[in-house]
Design a protein around this motif. Structure first.
Motif, PDB file in Angstrom:
ATOM      1  N   VAL A  18      -1.566  -1.360  -4.456  1.00 35.29           N
ATOM      2  CA  VAL A  18      -3.022  -1.333  -4.264  1.00 35.29           C
ATOM      3  C   VAL A  18      -3.665  -0.442  -5.321  1.00 35.29           C
ATOM      4  CG1 VAL A  18      -4.897  -0.649  -2.714  1.00 35.29           C
ATOM      5  CG2 VAL A  18      -2.884  -1.811  -1.802  1.00 35.29           C
ATOM      6  N   PHE A  19      -3.017   0.675  -5.622  1.00 34.40           N
ATOM      7  CA  PHE A  19      -3.525   1.578  -6.651  1.00 34.40           C
ATOM      8  C   PHE A  19      -3.575   0.866  -8.005  1.00 34.40           C
ATOM      9  CE2 PHE A  19      -2.504   4.549 -10.102  1.00 34.40           C
ATOM     10  CZ  PHE A  19      -3.625   5.358 -10.045  1.00 34.40           C
TER      11      PHE A  19
ATOM     12  N   THR B 264      -6.262  -1.639  -8.047  1.00 36.42           N
ATOM     13  CA  THR B 264      -7.573  -0.975  -8.131  1.00 36.42           C
ATOM     14  C   THR B 264      -7.875  -0.537  -9.555  1.00 36.42           C
ATOM     15  OG1 THR B 264      -7.301  -0.193  -5.882  1.00 36.42           O
ATOM     16  CG2 THR B 264      -8.963   0.917  -7.212  1.00 36.42           C
ATOM     17  N   VAL B 265      -6.880   0.050 -10.214  1.00 36.18           N
ATOM     18  CA  VAL B 265      -7.103   0.506 -11.592  1.00 36.18           C
ATOM     19  C   VAL B 265      -7.439  -0.679 -12.484  1.00 36.18           C
ATOM     20  CG1 VAL B 265      -6.005   1.524 -13.616  1.00 36.18           C
ATOM     21  CG2 VAL B 265      -5.687   2.563 -11.357  1.00 36.18           C
TER      22      VAL B 265
ATOM     23  N   TYR C 285      -2.294   8.343  -5.554  1.00 34.65           N
ATOM     24  CA  TYR C 285      -2.638   6.930  -5.323  1.00 34.65           C
ATOM     25  C   TYR C 285      -3.879   6.815  -4.446  1.00 34.65           C
ATOM     26  CZ  TYR C 285       1.801   5.107  -7.196  1.00 34.65           C
ATOM     27  OH  TYR C 285       2.839   4.754  -7.997  1.00 34.65           O
ATOM     28  N   LEU C 286      -3.843   7.556  -3.335  1.00 32.65           N
ATOM     29  CA  LEU C 286      -4.950   7.458  -2.390  1.00 32.65           C
ATOM     30  C   LEU C 286      -6.252   7.907  -3.038  1.00 32.65           C
ATOM     31  CD1 LEU C 286      -3.397   8.579   1.006  1.00 32.65           C
ATOM     32  CD2 LEU C 286      -3.611   6.317  -0.013  1.00 32.65           C
TER      33      LEU C 286
ATOM     34  N   TYR D  93       0.846  -1.197   0.000  1.00 32.26           N
ATOM     35  CA  TYR D  93       0.000   0.000   0.000  1.00 32.26           C
ATOM     36  C   TYR D  93       0.870   1.232   0.000  1.00 32.26           C
ATOM     37  CZ  TYR D  93      -3.622   3.227   1.719  1.00 32.26           C
ATOM     38  OH  TYR D  93      -4.498   4.259   1.882  1.00 32.26           O
ATOM     39  N   PRO D  94       0.589   2.259  -0.783  1.00 32.41           N
ATOM     40  CA  PRO D  94      -0.545   2.359  -1.698  1.00 32.41           C
ATOM     41  C   PRO D  94      -0.221   2.052  -3.162  1.00 32.41           C
ATOM     42  CG  PRO D  94       0.377   4.530  -1.336  1.00 32.41           C
ATOM     43  CD  PRO D  94       1.260   3.559  -0.621  1.00 32.41           C
ATOM     44  N   GLY D  95       1.054   1.956  -3.518  1.00 34.44           N
ATOM     45  CA  GLY D  95       1.397   1.821  -4.942  1.00 34.44           C
ATOM     46  C   GLY D  95       0.750   0.638  -5.629  1.00 34.44           C
TER      47      GLY D  95
ATOM     48  N   GLY E 154      -6.972   7.844  -6.172  1.00 34.98           N
ATOM     49  CA  GLY E 154      -7.364   6.804  -7.130  1.00 34.98           C
ATOM     50  C   GLY E 154      -8.025   5.626  -6.437  1.00 34.98           C
ATOM     51  N   ILE E 155      -7.371   5.164  -5.370  1.00 35.26           N
ATOM     52  CA  ILE E 155      -7.892   3.980  -4.681  1.00 35.26           C
ATOM     53  C   ILE E 155      -9.294   4.238  -4.143  1.00 35.26           C
ATOM     54  CG2 ILE E 155      -7.607   2.493  -2.667  1.00 35.26           C
ATOM     55  CD1 ILE E 155      -4.537   2.866  -3.072  1.00 35.26           C
TER      56      ILE E 155
END
Lengths: 539, 169
Positions: free
Chosen positions: A230-231, A234-235, B17-18, A226-228, B20-21
């Protein structure tokens, strides 16, 4: 304030700590987009669980009812078409994502020591996913579902040694019935989801234990999940979700005609991800068939499972693994080629034979059979006879009668039961011969798959068919393939004509269609109303 | 999670990032929750039109004497069309006027009957009493008996949709 609540909760449950631990897991610096497919697979599984749960709110899991309830979901329930679309296309998305996830694992050498168990749990997850596809295929109970599953159970029946046993286990000796359906349903909504959850848990725990497989030669300091990452996950999930949504909204999930076990013209096709298997069967005939049905698929699963023990070399740099890449490409080409061949050999759906949301079972009856249904009701046959779960218990269940009887034999029996079968309690049926013929035609048409639907035929339709028969309309007109073609076919007449037009046409045909040779019919008002109702209901 | 001392480039990337998530998950949640809520919470509309159902012959019906007549009706039950037996209390008020009441009490849906002695309809559950033209005489019933729309052809009686009691004169 929020902080205090969270602290309180964490103190009592450890929830926040656990989530943090999970999210702040260290992963190799080289991981990124190629590593998104695992999360995607989990997401699509959960989405299938949610949409499946939603469908179950309006779905009746028994043959016949299943079809009608699904049609109800797709045509009447608010948002039902989208929910079913998400579930239907979601299954395909799931297969695609799982395949990409596995390809990534192979290319990265992620199955190698010490990750053998992770890989094997993954192969089991693949088999469970395919099991979902196979069992779910039957649940719409349309022709596609029925015949596709017949093929699947026939393949199971040919299993060397255990074929007979499997047939008994699935209760599929005489086609697909209530028991087979119940077993597929239980597998689909009970056993497989539980197995999937358990194996997924194991798989994730193992991934965490051994860490994400780094790219060969990646010695950079590790980064956090997190967060890389996870991002990126998510995308990727979002992109997949968008594709699925577009499919669900724009492409109708198929629902063909109600399953018809007597429809021998139906050419079954499995779902696209089983097409390669279907096509491969064509390569093996006669005694060699078992090679295509069992040996090759069995070997494929075995090899997949044992891959970590076959390819034990430690090197994971892709350029040093030409053999592995060649095999992967060969398998992909083979699967692609077989699938393409199968798609090419699929005949285009016949006109009118495709998706048919509105045709009820009774709309396929010939006029004589439909008139027979009306006699069947008027004679109160079901006071004594059971039809499946409905009706009386005095006489035999009409669905259990031997199928080979002819109309002639039945008519003889209706006229004089005691003479044909001494000792029977059945009273003679006092109808004219022609009506007895119709009654027999209907009784012979009844079967487990259509009985429920046929018995719900609207009264006006059945009585209209009696008027149709009494006036010998079939001497000039065709309905559902029966009758002479002197006059126009009456199927679909409701799309061309209104009730008022038909009523007037009966009284004075030449006024509305000049040159017509149809004689006028001055029937009592009620008969005319029934007849018109019947004609307008014909698809 | 937000205690890392970052350079400004790192922290702006982190903010991206945050956003986006949380943004994408919120979007997906909404896109899924909306049809799911519609699906679960908005019941399907009744699509079937009310049809006239034949109740029977009323040639022999005496004025002022209610009779419970039974008939078959076809009803839509979810994905099924079912045929079931139901009844109507039919009362001829005069040679030309006829009413047909639905057979259940407007209080809690019990079946009521005609009380010959008192000349009224009586529900045995909570003793609601209705006059012969359906009005509430006593008891907890909130409104007059519901009626079917009626149509007479010759001596045959047909009933159609139900009108809630109290809305008719």
């Amino acid at each position: 304030m929020v902080r205090r609540i969270l602290n309180w909760l964490d103190h009592r449950t450890g929830l926040e700590t656990a989530v943090k631990e999970f999210m702040l897991e260290e992963i190799p610096a080289s991981s990124g987009w190629p590593q998104v497919f695992g999360s995607m697979a989990l997401f699509f599984f959960l989405l299938q669980a949610v949409t499946g749960l939603l469908l179950s709110f309006n779905y009746a899991p028994t043959p016949g009812e299943a079809y009608k309830s699904l049609r109800f979901i797709m045509t009447e329930v608010t948002g039902g078409r989208i929910i079913r679309g998400l579930h239907h296309w979601g299954a395909s998305m799931m297969i695609v994502v799982v395949a990409l996830h596995m390809a990534q694992a192979v290319i990265w050498g992620a199955y190698k020591k010490p990750r053998e168990a992770t890989w094997m749990a993954g192969v089991i997850l693949l088999l469970i996913t395919l099991g979902f596809g196979l069992t779910g295929y039957l649940l719409p109970w349309d022709n596609r579902a029925y015949w596709g599953t017949v093929v699947a159970t026939q393949i199971a029946a040919k299993s060397p040694g255990i074929g007979d046993y499997l047939t008994r286990l699935l209760a599929s000796a005489d086609g697909i019935g209530v028991v087979t359906f119940a077993r597929f349903y239980a597998l689909h909504v009970m056993l497989l989801p539980a197995a999937m959850l358990g194996m997924t848990f194991l798989h994730v725990v193992l991934v965490r234990r051994h860490g994400v497989t780094p790219k060969p030669g990646d010695t950079a300091p590790k980064k956090k999940f997190y967060p890389g990452q996870v991002f990126q996950d998510t995308v990727a999930i979002f992109v997949g979700f968008c594709i699925l949504m577009v499919l669900a909204v724009t492409v109708h999930a198929p629902l063909e005609k109600l399953a018809d076990p007597t429809d021998i013209s139906y050419i079954p096709r499995p779902e696209w991800y089983f097409l390669w298997l279907f096509q491969m069967l064509k390569l093996f005939e006669g005694p060699m068939e078992v090679v295509g049905t069992h040996i090759i698929p069995g070997l494929a699963v075995g090899l997949l499972m044992l891959l970590p023990f076959i390819d034990r070399k430690k090197v994971t740099r892709l350029s040093d693994r030409k053999m592995a890449v060649a095999i992967l490409l060969l398998v992909a080409t083979g699967l692609g080629g077989l699938t393409t061949a199968a798609i090419r050999s699929t005949p285009a759906p016949a006109a009118g034979g495709g998706a048919d949301l509105d045709a009820a079972a009774w709309q396929t009856l010939e006029p004589s059979e439909m008139a027979g249904l009306s006699h069947f009701r008027k004679q109160n046959c079901m006071t004594c006879h059971a039809v499946g779960s409905r009706g009386g218990k005095l006489g035999p269940d009409l669905l259990q009668l031997p199928r080979q009887r002819s109309i002639g034999e039945l008519v003889e029996f209706f006229r004089n039961p005691q003479q044909t079968r001494p000792g029977t309690n059945m009273p003679p049926v006092t109808l004219a011969s022609r009506q007895l013929n119709d009654l027999a035609a209907f009784v012979l048409r009844l079967d487990a798959a259509n009985a429920e639907a046929l018995l719900e035929t609207p009264k006006v339709v059945a009585e209209g068919a009696v008027v149709y028969q009494d006036n010998r309309c079939n001497l000039c007109h065709v309905v559902n393939g029966a009758g002479k073609k002197l006059g126009p076919s009456l199927n679909g007449v409701g799309r061309k004509r209104t009730r008022a037009w038909l009523l007037e046409h009966f009284v004075n045909p030449q006024k509305l269609s000049p040159g017509s040779t149809m004689p006028p019919y001055r029937l009592p008002e009620k008969e005319l109303a029934n007849l018109t109702g019947y004609l307008l209901a014909l698809e | 999670m937000n205690t890392l001392p970052d350079t400004s480039e790192q922290s702006s990337r982190r903010r991206f990032y945050l956003a986006g998530i949380y943004g994408l998950w919120a979007l997906m949640g909404a896109a899924l929750a909306f049809p799911a809520a519609l699906y679960l919470l908005i019941p399907p509309r009744r699509t079937r039109k009310e049809e006239w159902m034949e109740v029977g012959d009323i040639g022999a019906l005496a004025v002022g004497q209610p009779e419970e007549m039974s008939f078959q009706r076809v009803r839509k039950d979810g994905w099924k069309l079912i045929t079931e037996k139901t009844t109507a209390w039919v009362l001829r008020r005069s040679e030309s006027e006829l009413v047909a009441f639905t057979p259940v009490c407007t209080h809690l849906g019990c079946a009521y009957h005609w009380d010959e002695k008192n000349g009224n309809f009586l529900c045995p559950c909570h003793m609601s009493a209705f006059s012969s033209d359906g009005k509430v005489l006593s008891g907890p019933a909130p409104r007059a008996l519901d009626r079917y729309l009626v149509k007479i052809e010759g001596t045959r009686l047909f009933v159609g949709g139900v009108q809630p009691g109290g809305q008719v004169s």
